[in-house]
Design a protein around this motif. Structure first.
Motif, short mmCIF file in Angstrom:
data_model
loop_
_atom_site.label_atom_id
_atom_site.label_comp_id
_atom_site.label_asym_id
_atom_site.label_seq_id
_atom_site.Cartn_x
_atom_site.Cartn_y
_atom_site.Cartn_z
N GLY A 12 0.67 14.40 5.05
CA GLY A 12 -0.06 13.15 5.28
C GLY A 12 -0.39 12.43 3.98
O GLY A 12 -0.32 11.20 3.90
N GLY A 13 -0.75 13.19 2.95
CA GLY A 13 -1.01 12.60 1.64
C GLY A 13 0.23 11.97 1.03
O GLY A 13 0.15 10.90 0.40
N SER A 14 1.37 12.60 1.22
CA SER A 14 2.60 12.02 0.65
C SER A 14 2.97 10.73 1.37
O SER A 14 3.41 9.77 0.74
N PHE A 15 2.80 10.69 2.69
CA PHE A 15 3.02 9.43 3.41
C PHE A 15 2.04 8.36 2.94
O PHE A 15 2.40 7.19 2.81
N ALA A 16 0.80 8.76 2.69
CA ALA A 16 -0.23 7.81 2.29
C ALA A 16 0.09 7.19 0.93
O ALA A 16 -0.04 5.97 0.76
N VAL A 17 0.49 8.00 -0.06
CA VAL A 17 0.73 7.43 -1.38
C VAL A 17 1.97 6.55 -1.40
O VAL A 17 1.99 5.53 -2.10
N VAL A 18 2.99 6.90 -0.64
CA VAL A 18 4.19 6.06 -0.60
C VAL A 18 3.86 4.72 0.04
O VAL A 18 4.22 3.66 -0.48
N GLY A 19 3.16 4.74 1.16
CA GLY A 19 2.78 3.50 1.83
C GLY A 19 1.83 2.67 1.00
O GLY A 19 1.93 1.44 0.94
N ALA A 20 0.87 3.33 0.34
CA ALA A 20 -0.11 2.62 -0.47
C ALA A 20 0.55 1.95 -1.67
O ALA A 20 0.25 0.79 -2.00
N ALA A 21 1.45 2.65 -2.35
CA ALA A 21 2.12 2.06 -3.51
C ALA A 21 2.98 0.88 -3.10
O ALA A 21 2.99 -0.17 -3.77
N ASP A 22 3.71 1.00 -2.00
CA ASP A 22 4.57 -0.08 -1.54
C ASP A 22 3.76 -1.32 -1.16
O ASP A 22 4.08 -2.44 -1.59
N GLN A 23 2.71 -1.12 -0.39
CA GLN A 23 1.90 -2.27 0.03
C GLN A 23 1.14 -2.89 -1.14
O GLN A 23 1.00 -4.12 -1.21
N ALA A 24 0.66 -2.06 -2.06
CA ALA A 24 -0.07 -2.60 -3.21
C ALA A 24 0.84 -3.46 -4.08
O ALA A 24 0.42 -4.52 -4.56
N ALA A 25 2.07 -3.04 -4.28
CA ALA A 25 2.99 -3.83 -5.10
C ALA A 25 3.33 -5.15 -4.41
O ALA A 25 3.39 -6.21 -5.06
N LYS A 26 3.52 -5.13 -3.11
CA LYS A 26 3.83 -6.35 -2.37
C LYS A 26 2.66 -7.33 -2.40
O LYS A 26 2.85 -8.53 -2.55
N VAL A 27 1.46 -6.80 -2.25
CA VAL A 27 0.27 -7.66 -2.24
C VAL A 27 0.01 -8.23 -3.63
O VAL A 27 -0.40 -9.38 -3.78
N LEU A 30 -6.72 1.32 -0.63
CA LEU A 30 -7.82 1.89 0.17
C LEU A 30 -7.50 1.86 1.66
O LEU A 30 -7.78 2.81 2.39
N LEU A 31 -6.93 0.76 2.11
CA LEU A 31 -6.59 0.63 3.52
C LEU A 31 -5.50 1.63 3.92
O LEU A 31 -5.58 2.28 4.97
N ALA A 32 -4.48 1.78 3.09
CA ALA A 32 -3.40 2.72 3.41
C ALA A 32 -3.90 4.16 3.40
O ALA A 32 -3.51 4.96 4.26
N LEU A 33 -4.75 4.50 2.46
CA LEU A 33 -5.31 5.85 2.43
C LEU A 33 -6.18 6.12 3.64
O LEU A 33 -6.16 7.22 4.20
N ALA A 34 -6.96 5.13 4.06
CA ALA A 34 -7.80 5.29 5.24
C ALA A 34 -6.96 5.48 6.50
O ALA A 34 -7.34 6.22 7.41
N GLY A 76 -6.14 9.06 6.70
CA GLY A 76 -7.27 9.98 6.66
C GLY A 76 -7.50 10.63 5.31
O GLY A 76 -8.10 11.70 5.25
N GLN A 77 -7.07 10.00 4.25
CA GLN A 77 -7.27 10.56 2.91
C GLN A 77 -8.51 9.93 2.28
O GLN A 77 -8.72 8.73 2.39
N PRO A 78 -9.31 10.72 1.59
CA PRO A 78 -10.51 10.16 0.96
C PRO A 78 -10.16 9.26 -0.23
O PRO A 78 -9.35 9.63 -1.08
#
Length: 166
Positions: free
Chosen positions: A63-78, A97-101, A104-106
């Protein structure tokens, strides 16, 4: 044909065998009765608890690996869609923060790094790279934040190009 001359009346006693007097006895009756169930429950708990904990830990890491990949991708696009670097950084942090939430990652276990080539991040043609780092804690550990007990350290990067025409 002659009929068979078998004696079906009573079995003959067999010498040298317990209960060889011809009387059938229940060999399971005794002080050992029921110990197999206790041994099975004890050994299954001894083996299953670590196995279940391992499966939960691997699930947290996945779950953490999915979170960091999604968070990095969305952050770069934004980031590249914002008008200036300060609002780009703030929007990228919100996206992380939104992708980590969502997974379920703190959020306090995450950090974000931004790198631009060339140094002007929002100049047309610039490449913006966002890297998200996440420490996945061990599940069900009460003092993991104090003792720094982590299951894994994860990171992912995503790069977006700033468009010429905005």
């Amino acid at each position: 044909m002659r009929p068979s001359s078998r004696n079906l009346a009573a079995p003959r006693p067999v010498r040298g065998v317990p209960g060889g007097d011809g009387v059938s006895r229940d060999l399971s009756a005794g002080p050992e009765q029921g110990s197999a169930v206790i041994e099975f429950v004890f050994l299954s708990m001894l083996l299953m608890v670590p196995l279940v904990y391992f499966i939960i830990t691997v699930g947290q890491i996945q779950g953490g690996s999915f979170a960091v990949v999604g968070a990095a991708d969305q952050a770069a696009k934004v980031y590249v869609a914002q008008p200036d670097a300060a609002s780009g950084r703030a929007a990228a942090e919100q996206a992380v923060l939104l992708a980590l939430a969502d997974y379920g990652q703190p959020p306090e276990n995450a950090s974000i790094d931004t790198r631009c080539v060339p140094a002007d991040c929002l100049a047309p043609g610039s490449a913006v790279t966002v890297t998200v780092h996440l420490a996945v804690p061990l599940p069900f550990m009460p003092f993991s934040d104090v003792l720094h007990l982590n299951a894994s350290q994860l990171s992912a990067s995503a790069t977006q190009l700033v468009g010429r025409f905005r």
